[in-house]
Design a protein around this motif. Structure first.
Motif, PDB file in Angstrom:
ATOM      1  N   SER A 173      36.637  37.892  42.010  1.00 58.68           N
ATOM      2  CA  SER A 173      36.438  38.226  41.086  1.00 58.68           C
ATOM      3  C   SER A 173      37.769  38.956  40.270  1.00 58.68           C
ATOM      4  O   SER A 173      37.554  39.014  38.902  1.00 58.68           O
ATOM      5  CB  SER A 173      35.500  39.762  40.926  1.00 58.68           C
ATOM      6  OG  SER A 173      36.307  40.713  41.797  1.00 58.68           O
ATOM      7  N   ASP A 174      38.804  38.602  40.863  1.00 55.52           N
ATOM      8  CA  ASP A 174      39.979  38.699  40.007  1.00 55.52           C
ATOM      9  C   ASP A 174      40.495  37.410  39.252  1.00 55.52           C
ATOM     10  O   ASP A 174      41.632  37.660  38.224  1.00 55.52           O
ATOM     11  CB  ASP A 174      41.279  39.377  40.414  1.00 55.52           C
ATOM     12  CG  ASP A 174      42.039  38.874  42.001  1.00 55.52           C
ATOM     13  OD1 ASP A 174      40.760  37.066  41.770  1.00 55.52           O
ATOM     14  OD2 ASP A 174      43.034  38.863  42.990  1.00 55.52           O
ATOM     15  N   GLY A 175      39.759  36.831  38.976  1.00 54.99           N
ATOM     16  CA  GLY A 175      40.074  35.085  38.031  1.00 54.99           C
ATOM     17  C   GLY A 175      41.149  34.697  39.320  1.00 54.99           C
ATOM     18  O   GLY A 175      41.229  33.333  38.496  1.00 54.99           O
ATOM     19  N   TYR A 176      41.787  34.666  40.137  1.00 57.53           N
ATOM     20  CA  TYR A 176      42.091  33.396  40.533  1.00 57.53           C
ATOM     21  C   TYR A 176      41.469  33.541  41.990  1.00 57.53           C
ATOM     22  O   TYR A 176      40.825  33.709  42.705  1.00 57.53           O
ATOM     23  CB  TYR A 176      43.529  34.848  41.420  1.00 57.53           C
ATOM     24  CG  TYR A 176      44.693  34.784  40.192  1.00 57.53           C
ATOM     25  CD1 TYR A 176      45.715  34.390  39.655  1.00 57.53           C
ATOM     26  CD2 TYR A 176      44.360  36.535  39.616  1.00 57.53           C
ATOM     27  CE1 TYR A 176      46.324  34.999  38.595  1.00 57.53           C
ATOM     28  CE2 TYR A 176      44.841  36.921  38.556  1.00 57.53           C
ATOM     29  CZ  TYR A 176      46.096  35.585  38.157  1.00 57.53           C
ATOM     30  OH  TYR A 176      46.761  36.328  37.125  1.00 57.53           O
ATOM     31  N   THR A 177      42.688  31.925  42.618  1.00 59.21           N
ATOM     32  CA  THR A 177      42.215  31.227  43.660  1.00 59.21           C
ATOM     33  C   THR A 177      42.703  31.479  44.996  1.00 59.21           C
ATOM     34  O   THR A 177      44.306  31.639  44.833  1.00 59.21           O
ATOM     35  CB  THR A 177      42.263  29.458  43.013  1.00 59.21           C
ATOM     36  OG1 THR A 177      41.388  29.608  42.191  1.00 59.21           O
ATOM     37  CG2 THR A 177      41.704  28.791  43.957  1.00 59.21           C
ATOM     38  N   TYR A 178      41.708  32.034  45.694  1.00 61.25           N
ATOM     39  CA  TYR A 178      42.392  31.916  47.193  1.00 61.25           C
ATOM     40  C   TYR A 178      42.236  30.725  48.063  1.00 61.25           C
ATOM     41  O   TYR A 178      41.163  30.660  47.838  1.00 61.25           O
ATOM     42  CB  TYR A 178      42.568  33.265  47.168  1.00 61.25           C
ATOM     43  CG  TYR A 178      42.952  34.572  46.435  1.00 61.25           C
ATOM     44  CD1 TYR A 178      43.932  35.125  46.539  1.00 61.25           C
ATOM     45  CD2 TYR A 178      42.071  35.354  46.162  1.00 61.25           C
ATOM     46  CE1 TYR A 178      44.563  35.977  45.800  1.00 61.25           C
ATOM     47  CE2 TYR A 178      42.618  36.012  44.841  1.00 61.25           C
ATOM     48  CZ  TYR A 178      43.713  36.815  45.060  1.00 61.25           C
ATOM     49  OH  TYR A 178      44.161  37.545  43.982  1.00 61.25           O
ATOM     50  N   GLU A 179      42.718  30.872  49.313  1.00 62.85           N
ATOM     51  CA  GLU A 179      42.330  30.486  50.392  1.00 62.85           C
ATOM     52  C   GLU A 179      41.261  31.091  51.234  1.00 62.85           C
ATOM     53  O   GLU A 179      41.430  32.566  51.161  1.00 62.85           O
ATOM     54  CB  GLU A 179      43.214  30.149  51.511  1.00 62.85           C
ATOM     55  CG  GLU A 179      42.640  29.743  53.003  1.00 62.85           C
ATOM     56  CD  GLU A 179      42.345  27.874  52.481  1.00 62.85           C
ATOM     57  OE1 GLU A 179      41.244  27.790  53.508  1.00 62.85           O
ATOM     58  OE2 GLU A 179      42.721  27.055  51.429  1.00 62.85           O
TER      59      GLU A 179
ATOM     60  N   PRO B  71      39.490  47.594  47.897  1.00 65.07           N
ATOM     61  CA  PRO B  71      40.317  46.068  47.942  1.00 65.07           C
ATOM     62  C   PRO B  71      40.996  46.071  47.073  1.00 65.07           C
ATOM     63  O   PRO B  71      39.784  45.483  45.943  1.00 65.07           O
ATOM     64  CB  PRO B  71      39.449  45.033  49.001  1.00 65.07           C
ATOM     65  CG  PRO B  71      38.310  44.673  48.725  1.00 65.07           C
ATOM     66  CD  PRO B  71      38.229  46.664  48.273  1.00 65.07           C
ATOM     67  N   ILE B  72      42.231  45.736  46.555  1.00 60.76           N
ATOM     68  CA  ILE B  72      42.796  45.628  45.548  1.00 60.76           C
ATOM     69  C   ILE B  72      43.905  44.175  45.666  1.00 60.76           C
ATOM     70  O   ILE B  72      43.844  43.220  46.495  1.00 60.76           O
ATOM     71  CB  ILE B  72      43.967  46.278  45.520  1.00 60.76           C
ATOM     72  CG1 ILE B  72      43.972  47.448  45.292  1.00 60.76           C
ATOM     73  CG2 ILE B  72      44.955  46.078  43.669  1.00 60.76           C
ATOM     74  CD1 ILE B  72      42.954  48.679  44.210  1.00 60.76           C
ATOM     75  N   SER B  73      43.604  43.453  43.999  1.00 60.49           N
ATOM     76  CA  SER B  73      44.099  42.265  44.310  1.00 60.49           C
ATOM     77  C   SER B  73      45.033  41.845  44.783  1.00 60.49           C
ATOM     78  O   SER B  73      46.703  42.506  44.426  1.00 60.49           O
ATOM     79  CB  SER B  73      43.762  41.563  42.384  1.00 60.49           C
ATOM     80  OG  SER B  73      44.564  40.387  42.834  1.00 60.49           O
ATOM     81  N   PRO B  74      45.730  40.946  45.526  1.00 57.74           N
ATOM     82  CA  PRO B  74      47.571  40.831  46.003  1.00 57.74           C
ATOM     83  C   PRO B  74      48.086  40.129  44.142  1.00 57.74           C
ATOM     84  O   PRO B  74      49.242  40.262  44.863  1.00 57.74           O
ATOM     85  CB  PRO B  74      47.395  39.850  46.474  1.00 57.74           C
ATOM     86  CG  PRO B  74      46.031  38.377  46.865  1.00 57.74           C
ATOM     87  CD  PRO B  74      44.502  39.764  46.392  1.00 57.74           C
ATOM     88  N   MET B  75      47.030  39.909  42.987  1.00 55.15           N
ATOM     89  CA  MET B  75      47.893  39.112  42.276  1.00 55.15           C
ATOM     90  C   MET B  75      47.859  39.756  40.822  1.00 55.15           C
ATOM     91  O   MET B  75      48.856  39.586  40.074  1.00 55.15           O
ATOM     92  CB  MET B  75      47.116  37.756  41.757  1.00 55.15           C
ATOM     93  CG  MET B  75      47.003  36.677  42.641  1.00 55.15           C
ATOM     94  SD  MET B  75      49.164  36.051  43.450  1.00 55.15           S
ATOM     95  CE  MET B  75      48.889  35.528  41.233  1.00 55.15           C
ATOM     96  N   ASN B  76      47.094  40.569  41.048  1.00 54.23           N
ATOM     97  CA  ASN B  76      47.115  41.599  39.472  1.00 54.23           C
ATOM     98  C   ASN B  76      46.358  43.087  39.604  1.00 54.23           C
ATOM     99  O   ASN B  76      46.707  43.774  38.557  1.00 54.23           O
ATOM    100  CB  ASN B  76      45.870  40.769  38.405  1.00 54.23           C
ATOM    101  CG  ASN B  76      44.936  40.632  38.651  1.00 54.23           C
ATOM    102  OD1 ASN B  76      44.584  41.164  39.855  1.00 54.23           O
ATOM    103  ND2 ASN B  76      43.921  40.139  37.690  1.00 54.23           N
ATOM    104  N   ASN B  77      46.064  43.654  40.731  1.00 53.81           N
ATOM    105  CA  ASN B  77      46.657  45.349  40.776  1.00 53.81           C
ATOM    106  C   ASN B  77      44.810  45.218  40.513  1.00 53.81           C
ATOM    107  O   ASN B  77      45.189  46.716  40.376  1.00 53.81           O
ATOM    108  CB  ASN B  77      47.208  45.793  40.762  1.00 53.81           C
ATOM    109  CG  ASN B  77      48.609  44.846  41.440  1.00 53.81           C
ATOM    110  OD1 ASN B  77      48.308  45.445  42.740  1.00 53.81           O
ATOM    111  ND2 ASN B  77      49.954  45.759  40.645  1.00 53.81           N
TER     112      ASN B  77
END
Length: 122
Positions: free
Chosen positions: A24-30, A48-54
């Motif tokens: 839902s943060d818009g980033y792609t992850y494994e 849970p906080i996004s590892p990319m944009n908090n």
């Protein structure tokens, strides 16, 4: 020199995507990496906080397969395979990718078999 685009690597694992999903943060992850990230936050009773944009990630059930990234990786591997010159670092990335891809396929097959058994019992 041949290289994979950095966008084809998971920002958490730093490895080629095998089962890429969009959060839902818009980033792609494994998938396994972001599910573990979310689970770890849940164990701490935190959102849970996004590892990319908090920003807050909704949950692991809101992950959407990123089929375009998967197709780009397959296409890049195919193009690399057609080249005459090879590089050990790329070969090792591809070998690791193929191993993990087989594991993901096995997990999916087991899940599909499980679903079939439970549907038949119902």
């Amino acid at each position: 020199m041949f290289h994979f685009d950095q966008g084809l690597y998971c920002p958490i694992t730093k490895q080629l995507f095998v089962d890429p999903v969009v959060s839902s943060d818009g980033y792609t992850y494994e998938r396994d990496a972001i599910q573990q990230w979310i689970q770890t936050a849940g164990n701490k009773r935190a959102h849970p906080i996004s590892p990319m944009n908090n920003i807050t990630i909704l949950d692991k059930n809101g992950l959407i397969p990123n089929k375009i990234v998967g197709a780009l990786i397959e296409s890049t591997i195919e193009n690399y395979s057609l080249r005459n010159k090879k590089w050990p670092c790329i070969d090792s990335d591809i070998e690791e990718y193929r191993k993990k891809k087989m594991l993901v396929k096995c997990k999916i097959q087991k899940f599909n078999n499980w679903q079939l058994i439970h549907v038949v019992k119902a």
